[in-house]
Design a protein around this motif. Structure first.
Motif, mmCIF file in Angstrom:
data_model
loop_
_atom_site.group_PDB
_atom_site.id
_atom_site.type_symbol
_atom_site.label_atom_id
_atom_site.label_comp_id
_atom_site.label_asym_id
_atom_site.label_seq_id
_atom_site.Cartn_x
_atom_site.Cartn_y
_atom_site.Cartn_z
ATOM 1 N N HIS A 262 0.839 -1.211 0.000
ATOM 2 C CA HIS A 262 0.000 0.000 0.000
ATOM 3 C C HIS A 262 0.869 1.254 0.000
ATOM 4 C CE1 HIS A 262 -4.314 -0.539 0.141
ATOM 5 N NE2 HIS A 262 -4.198 -1.572 0.948
ATOM 6 N N LYS A 263 1.793 1.320 0.937
ATOM 7 C CA LYS A 263 2.604 2.523 1.120
ATOM 8 C C LYS A 263 3.411 2.840 -0.139
ATOM 9 C CE LYS A 263 6.125 4.392 4.331
ATOM 10 N NZ LYS A 263 5.389 5.591 4.784
ATOM 11 N N LEU A 264 4.055 1.818 -0.708
ATOM 12 C CA LEU A 264 4.859 2.027 -1.905
ATOM 13 C C LEU A 264 3.984 2.441 -3.089
ATOM 14 C CD1 LEU A 264 7.803 -0.122 -3.144
ATOM 15 C CD2 LEU A 264 5.910 0.328 -4.697
ATOM 16 N N THR A 265 2.842 1.788 -3.239
ATOM 17 C CA THR A 265 1.971 2.081 -4.380
ATOM 18 C C THR A 265 1.386 3.482 -4.285
ATOM 19 O OG1 THR A 265 1.428 -0.275 -4.573
ATOM 20 C CG2 THR A 265 -0.033 1.281 -5.702
ATOM 21 N N ILE A 266 1.025 3.910 -3.097
ATOM 22 C CA ILE A 266 0.499 5.270 -2.922
ATOM 23 C C ILE A 266 1.565 6.295 -3.296
ATOM 24 C CG2 ILE A 266 -0.258 6.967 -1.201
ATOM 25 C CD1 ILE A 266 -1.624 4.575 0.252
ATOM 26 N N ARG B 291 -2.936 -10.163 -5.437
ATOM 27 C CA ARG B 291 -2.884 -9.241 -4.299
ATOM 28 C C ARG B 291 -2.242 -7.921 -4.704
ATOM 29 N NH1 ARG B 291 -0.810 -13.285 0.601
ATOM 30 N NH2 ARG B 291 -2.793 -14.399 0.881
ATOM 31 N N ALA B 292 -1.137 -7.995 -5.436
ATOM 32 C CA ALA B 292 -0.456 -6.777 -5.869
ATOM 33 C C ALA B 292 -1.317 -5.974 -6.836
ATOM 34 C CB ALA B 292 0.877 -7.141 -6.519
ATOM 35 N N MET B 293 -1.952 -6.645 -7.780
ATOM 36 C CA MET B 293 -2.798 -5.989 -8.769
ATOM 37 C C MET B 293 -3.980 -5.295 -8.110
ATOM 38 S SD MET B 293 -5.906 -6.422 -10.543
ATOM 39 C CE MET B 293 -6.259 -8.169 -10.360
ATOM 40 N N THR B 294 -4.561 -5.930 -7.098
ATOM 41 C CA THR B 294 -5.722 -5.368 -6.407
ATOM 42 C C THR B 294 -5.399 -4.018 -5.771
ATOM 43 O OG1 THR B 294 -6.594 -7.577 -5.956
ATOM 44 C CG2 THR B 294 -7.415 -5.783 -4.569
ATOM 45 N N LEU B 295 -4.167 -3.842 -5.314
ATOM 46 C CA LEU B 295 -3.760 -2.602 -4.652
ATOM 47 C C LEU B 295 -3.311 -1.514 -5.622
ATOM 48 C CD1 LEU B 295 -1.782 -3.985 -1.581
ATOM 49 C CD2 LEU B 295 -4.176 -3.308 -1.717
ATOM 50 N N GLY B 296 -3.268 -1.825 -6.910
ATOM 51 C CA GLY B 296 -2.900 -0.812 -7.890
ATOM 52 C C GLY B 296 -1.525 -0.981 -8.491
ATOM 53 N N MET B 297 -0.818 -2.045 -8.124
ATOM 54 C CA MET B 297 0.458 -2.317 -8.778
ATOM 55 C C MET B 297 0.204 -2.763 -10.219
ATOM 56 S SD MET B 297 2.744 -4.117 -5.793
ATOM 57 C CE MET B 297 3.725 -3.070 -4.703
ATOM 58 N N PHE C 237 -2.170 -9.316 -14.791
ATOM 59 C CA PHE C 237 -2.113 -7.861 -14.881
ATOM 60 C C PHE C 237 -2.671 -7.321 -16.202
ATOM 61 C CE2 PHE C 237 0.898 -8.748 -11.484
ATOM 62 C CZ PHE C 237 0.578 -7.759 -10.563
ATOM 63 N N SER C 238 -3.366 -8.175 -16.948
ATOM 64 C CA SER C 238 -4.090 -7.737 -18.144
ATOM 65 C C SER C 238 -5.587 -7.777 -17.839
ATOM 66 C CB SER C 238 -3.791 -8.656 -19.333
ATOM 67 O OG SER C 238 -2.441 -8.630 -19.685
ATOM 68 N N PRO C 239 -6.308 -6.683 -18.025
ATOM 69 C CA PRO C 239 -7.748 -6.712 -17.744
ATOM 70 C C PRO C 239 -8.475 -7.609 -18.736
ATOM 71 C CG PRO C 239 -7.125 -4.644 -18.787
ATOM 72 C CD PRO C 239 -5.854 -5.366 -18.488
ATOM 73 N N PRO C 240 -9.433 -8.418 -18.274
ATOM 74 C CA PRO C 240 -10.200 -9.265 -19.191
ATOM 75 C C PRO C 240 -10.942 -8.419 -20.225
ATOM 76 C CG PRO C 240 -10.555 -9.931 -16.911
ATOM 77 C CD PRO C 240 -9.817 -8.630 -16.868
ATOM 78 N N ALA C 241 -11.024 -8.933 -21.448
ATOM 79 C CA ALA C 241 -11.658 -8.189 -22.538
ATOM 80 C C ALA C 241 -13.102 -7.803 -22.199
ATOM 81 C CB ALA C 241 -11.614 -9.016 -23.822
ATOM 82 N N GLN C 242 -13.809 -8.682 -21.490
ATOM 83 C CA GLN C 242 -15.199 -8.399 -21.123
ATOM 84 C C GLN C 242 -15.280 -7.196 -20.181
ATOM 85 O OE1 GLN C 242 -17.223 -11.785 -19.465
ATOM 86 N NE2 GLN C 242 -19.192 -10.724 -19.262
ATOM 87 N N GLU C 243 -14.339 -7.110 -19.238
ATOM 88 C CA GLU C 243 -14.334 -5.969 -18.317
ATOM 89 C C GLU C 243 -13.974 -4.677 -19.041
ATOM 90 O OE1 GLU C 243 -12.041 -6.354 -14.786
ATOM 91 O OE2 GLU C 243 -12.800 -8.375 -14.319
ATOM 92 N N VAL C 244 -13.084 -4.779 -20.019
ATOM 93 C CA VAL C 244 -12.700 -3.603 -20.791
ATOM 94 C C VAL C 244 -13.892 -3.085 -21.584
ATOM 95 C CG1 VAL C 244 -11.210 -2.723 -22.629
ATOM 96 C CG2 VAL C 244 -10.295 -4.320 -20.941
#
Length: 303
Positions: free
Chosen positions: A191-195, A224-230, A248-255
């Motif tokens: 969290h701290k590093l990503t912020i 876990r890393a992706m969820t925090l914004g990494m 770390f690639s968003p699914p096409a359906q979500e895009v």
């Protein structure tokens, strides 16, 4: 000052700079980002010879669209400044990035920045070489905001949990596994590093997972890393590359859904409305800011 380059870092593959065979194999993986290592993966007796091997690999292998980086030795060693000088002079514009390990302060990053600036002027390079920085010590984590703001040349902060564990005194049995600690042992540090990274418009990447024969645990660490914004995670073995780049690639359906949501909100704005229903939920500018991050990442990947 030039703008920072936008690079994909879904996976950063670590490759020993002393191994011509491994560097040749890495060049054909199609990974987003590779760093040829002069630090931990290379014995002291091989460090000087590894520089020449890295320069040859950068100059002669076909890396495709992969970002090419070299991890130098840390600034407390006798190797660091010559790592930069010899690799930059040898590879020139075939080098995209320098990775600085064990940065302790903004001044450490600024030293590398100034040396690179002098090298670029001397050699007449047409592009700017970027810097990635590893946060691996408790002192660095305490100063992570200062480090993140140190120079416009800085592109990414990486959480190096291996050395960090020793620095903080973390039990090795609780690292990267379902130990007794409740929840993610690295949640605070990530969290701290990503912020700090996000506040300075740079990337945040998660460090290595050592057990490359446990793909499920590696996938969970990526999640876990992706969820925090990494935006990505290291790979220490080619078998981890595909997993990281998938997570770390968003699914096409979500895009597609995100693009529809943005279009619905833009249509509402054109009618003088600040919010609109989409998919049974009320969306507003805050909702759209979240999905724009996803769309921006999809555009960069080409989804």
């Amino acid at each position: 000052m030039q703008n920072r380059s936008r690079r994909l870092r879904r996976c950063q593959l670590s490759v020993p700079g002393s191994s011509e065979k491994m560097m040749r194999k890495a060049s054909g993986t199609g990974v987003d980002f590779v760093f040829l290592d002069l630090e931990d993966a290379v014995a002291p007796s091989e460090k000087r010879a590894a520089r020449a091997k890295i320069v040859s690999a950068l100059n002669t292998l076909d890396w495709g669209k992969t970002t090419r980086c070299v991890r130098i030795n840390d600034l407390t060693t006798q190797y660091a400044y010559e790592d930069i000088i010899e690799v930059v002079e040898g590879a020139r514009e075939n080098l995209d990035m320098v990775m600085l390990p064990k940065a302790m302060s903004a001044a450490d990053v600024q030293f590398v920045d100034k040396l690179l600036s002098m090298m670029e002027k001397k050699l007449g390079l047409r592009k700017r070489i970027g810097i990635d920085v590893l946060i691996e010590e408790v002192e660095a984590m305490m100063r992570v905001e200062e480090i993140a703001a140190s120079t416009p040349r800085l592109e990414c902060l990486i959480f190096g949990m291996g050395d960090y564990s020793a620095s903080q005194g973390v039990s090795i049995g609780d690292i990267g596994g379902p130990g007794g600690y409740p929840g993610d042992i690295w949640s605070y540090q990530r969290h701290k590093l990503t912020i700090a990274a996000r506040a300075n418009r740079i990337d945040a990447v998660d460090g290595p997972y050592a057990d490359f024969k446990n793909p499920d645990a590696f996938r969970e660490e990526c999640r876990r890393a992706m969820t925090l914004g990494m935006v990505g995670k290291w790979a220490i073995h080619p078998s981890q590359v595909a997993i990281a780049q998938e997570v770390f690639s968003p699914p096409a359906q979500e895009v597609a859904r995100a693009r529809e949501m943005i279009a619905a909100y833009d249509a509402a704005l054109a009618q003088g409305l600040g919010a609109v229903q989409y998919g049974g939920k009320m969306i507003d500018i805050a909702s759209v800011r979240i999905v724009r991050n996803l769309v921006d990442r999809a555009d960069q990947i080409g989804i």
